[in-house]
Enzyme design. Structure first.
Site, PDB file in Angstrom:
ATOM      1  N   THR A   1     -11.265   3.442  10.227  1.00  0.00           N
ATOM      2  CA  THR A   1     -11.195   2.603  11.425  1.00  0.00           C
ATOM      3  C   THR A   1     -10.670   3.374  12.635  1.00  0.00           C
ATOM      4  O   THR A   1     -10.656   2.847  13.746  1.00  0.00           O
ATOM      5  CB  THR A   1     -10.314   1.362  11.180  1.00  0.00           C
ATOM      6  OG1 THR A   1      -9.077   1.756  10.582  1.00  0.00           O
ATOM      7  CG2 THR A   1     -11.026   0.380  10.265  1.00  0.00           C
TER       8      THR A   1
ATOM      9  N   LYS B   1       0.849  -1.197   0.000  1.00  0.00           N
ATOM     10  CA  LYS B   1       0.000   0.000   0.000  1.00  0.00           C
ATOM     11  C   LYS B   1       0.881   1.243   0.000  1.00  0.00           C
ATOM     12  O   LYS B   1       1.699   1.438   0.891  1.00  0.00           O
ATOM     13  CB  LYS B   1      -0.922   0.030   1.212  1.00  0.00           C
ATOM     14  CG  LYS B   1      -1.842   1.266   1.248  1.00  0.00           C
ATOM     15  CD  LYS B   1      -2.836   1.204   2.380  1.00  0.00           C
ATOM     16  CE  LYS B   1      -2.262   1.638   3.706  1.00  0.00           C
ATOM     17  NZ  LYS B   1      -2.004   3.122   3.754  1.00  0.00           N
TER      18      LYS B   1
ATOM     19  N   LYS C   1      -7.551   7.967  -1.357  1.00  0.00           N
ATOM     20  CA  LYS C   1      -8.878   8.317  -0.834  1.00  0.00           C
ATOM     21  C   LYS C   1      -9.448   9.578  -1.494  1.00  0.00           C
ATOM     22  O   LYS C   1      -9.774  10.569  -0.833  1.00  0.00           O
ATOM     23  CB  LYS C   1      -8.824   8.526   0.685  1.00  0.00           C
ATOM     24  CG  LYS C   1      -8.306   7.338   1.485  1.00  0.00           C
ATOM     25  CD  LYS C   1      -8.322   7.645   2.982  1.00  0.00           C
ATOM     26  CE  LYS C   1      -7.800   6.504   3.816  1.00  0.00           C
ATOM     27  NZ  LYS C   1      -6.319   6.355   3.703  1.00  0.00           N
TER      28      LYS C   1
ATOM     29  N   ASP D   1      -3.407   4.277  -2.110  1.00  0.00           N
ATOM     30  CA  ASP D   1      -4.389   4.683  -1.104  1.00  0.00           C
ATOM     31  C   ASP D   1      -4.410   6.209  -0.968  1.00  0.00           C
ATOM     32  O   ASP D   1      -3.818   6.776  -0.054  1.00  0.00           O
ATOM     33  CB  ASP D   1      -4.010   4.018   0.227  1.00  0.00           C
ATOM     34  CG  ASP D   1      -4.953   4.391   1.363  1.00  0.00           C
ATOM     35  OD1 ASP D   1      -6.114   4.742   1.083  1.00  0.00           O
ATOM     36  OD2 ASP D   1      -4.509   4.321   2.531  1.00  0.00           O
TER      37      ASP D   1
ATOM     38  N   ARG E   1       2.640  -1.016  10.846  1.00  0.00           N
ATOM     39  CA  ARG E   1       3.746  -0.944  11.793  1.00  0.00           C
ATOM     40  C   ARG E   1       4.162  -2.280  12.389  1.00  0.00           C
ATOM     41  O   ARG E   1       5.329  -2.482  12.706  1.00  0.00           O
ATOM     42  CB  ARG E   1       3.402   0.056  12.908  1.00  0.00           C
ATOM     43  CG  ARG E   1       3.517   1.499  12.457  1.00  0.00           C
ATOM     44  CD  ARG E   1       2.822   2.452  13.396  1.00  0.00           C
ATOM     45  NE  ARG E   1       1.373   2.444  13.195  1.00  0.00           N
ATOM     46  CZ  ARG E   1       0.543   3.342  13.721  1.00  0.00           C
ATOM     47  NH1 ARG E   1       1.011   4.296  14.494  1.00  0.00           N
ATOM     48  NH2 ARG E   1      -0.747   3.288  13.483  1.00  0.00           N
TER      49      ARG E   1
ATOM     50  N   ASP F   1     -13.787  14.534  -4.146  1.00  0.00           N
ATOM     51  CA  ASP F   1     -13.879  15.840  -4.783  1.00  0.00           C
ATOM     52  C   ASP F   1     -15.098  15.825  -5.697  1.00  0.00           C
ATOM     53  O   ASP F   1     -15.852  14.850  -5.713  1.00  0.00           O
ATOM     54  CB  ASP F   1     -12.588  16.137  -5.557  1.00  0.00           C
ATOM     55  CG  ASP F   1     -12.247  17.631  -5.583  1.00  0.00           C
ATOM     56  OD1 ASP F   1     -13.162  18.428  -5.870  1.00  0.00           O
ATOM     57  OD2 ASP F   1     -11.093  17.990  -5.313  1.00  0.00           O
TER      58      ASP F   1
END
Length: 238
Positions: free
Chosen positions: A122, A32, A61, A59, A214, A64
């Site tokens: 999330t 990603k 997002k 990614d 992470r 608009d």
């Protein structure tokens, strides 16, 4: 892309990303690329990773007006990513325009990238959604509404919590993708996520793909951590 484990390359620049990937040698991964890395390195980072044989979830997002999203997606399609996304809150017309842009930008003979819509992040809690977004329903209701909107717009799936995957599939069908961040081992820190789940829970809930950052990228031994995650995600006990 069912049963994929997507590694979030949340790094500040290309050098950090390449340093992380070096121990994986010739292994082909699903990666990603988010805003931080893309805004620093631009399309070149996507081209570099694709040349190495990796699958890419870009990614960004997008959210608009429909015409802007259509034009942006036309450009993104030329990078030959495997997965891109928009915010479902942009509405049905915007999501349909995103697909139009992807179709227009995809080279003849190639499949367009899968396009999914972010429902509720999330990191969003029930209280935040109610008080800050002024959406008066439950989180589950909001997520299901956005998933239905994305499905009706022709999108391939949604970004959601693993907790919502089962109900989304019941509503939209098993082929409708549920891509889920916020996945943690029992021993992991939750961090800035609110709606988290273990890889075992995600697997049982029929999640299409999990996104892990992470826990792998900050590990002292990322290859070993990746293998442990893959075993947990696939239900392999070693």
């Amino acid at each position: 892309m069912d049963n994929s484990l997507i590694i979030a390359l949340d790094f500040a620049n290309k050098s950090e990303a390449e340093r992380f990937l070096a121990p994986f040698e010739e292994r082909r991964l699903f990666l990603k690329v988010g805003m931080e890395l893309f805004y620093k390195e631009g399309p070149a980072i996507v081209h570099l990773l694709k040349e190495k044989g990796h699958q890419i979830f870009l990614d960004l997002k997008l959210h608009d007006i429909p015409n802007t999203v259509r034009s942006a997606m036309k450009g993104l399609a030329r990078m030959e990513c495997d997965l891109v996304n928009v915010h479902a809150a942009g509405g049905r017309e915007m999501m349909q325009s995103a697909l139009e842009g992807l179709e227009a930008g995809t080279a003849t003979g190639r499949e367009r990238p899968n396009c999914i819509a972010v429902t509720q992040l999330t990191s969003t809690s029930q209280e935040q959604m109610n008080c800050e977004q002024l959406i008066p329903v439950t989180l589950d209701e909001s997520v299901l509404h956005y998933a239905s909107l994305a499905k009706n717009a022709g999108l391939d799936g949604v970004v959601c919590s693993a907790r919502e995957s089962e109900s989304i599939h019941s509503q939209a069908g098993s082929s409708f993708l549920t891509v889920c961040p916020g996945i943690r081992m029992e021993s992991d820190q939750v961090g800035d996520q609110k709606r988290v789940a273990t890889p075992e829970f995600a697997r049982r809930s029929g999640v299409s793909a999990i996104v892990v950052g992470r826990s792998i990228t900050r590990s002292a031994d990322p290859v070993r951590s990746y293998e442990q995650w893959m075993n947990a995600w696939r239900g392999v006990h070693k």
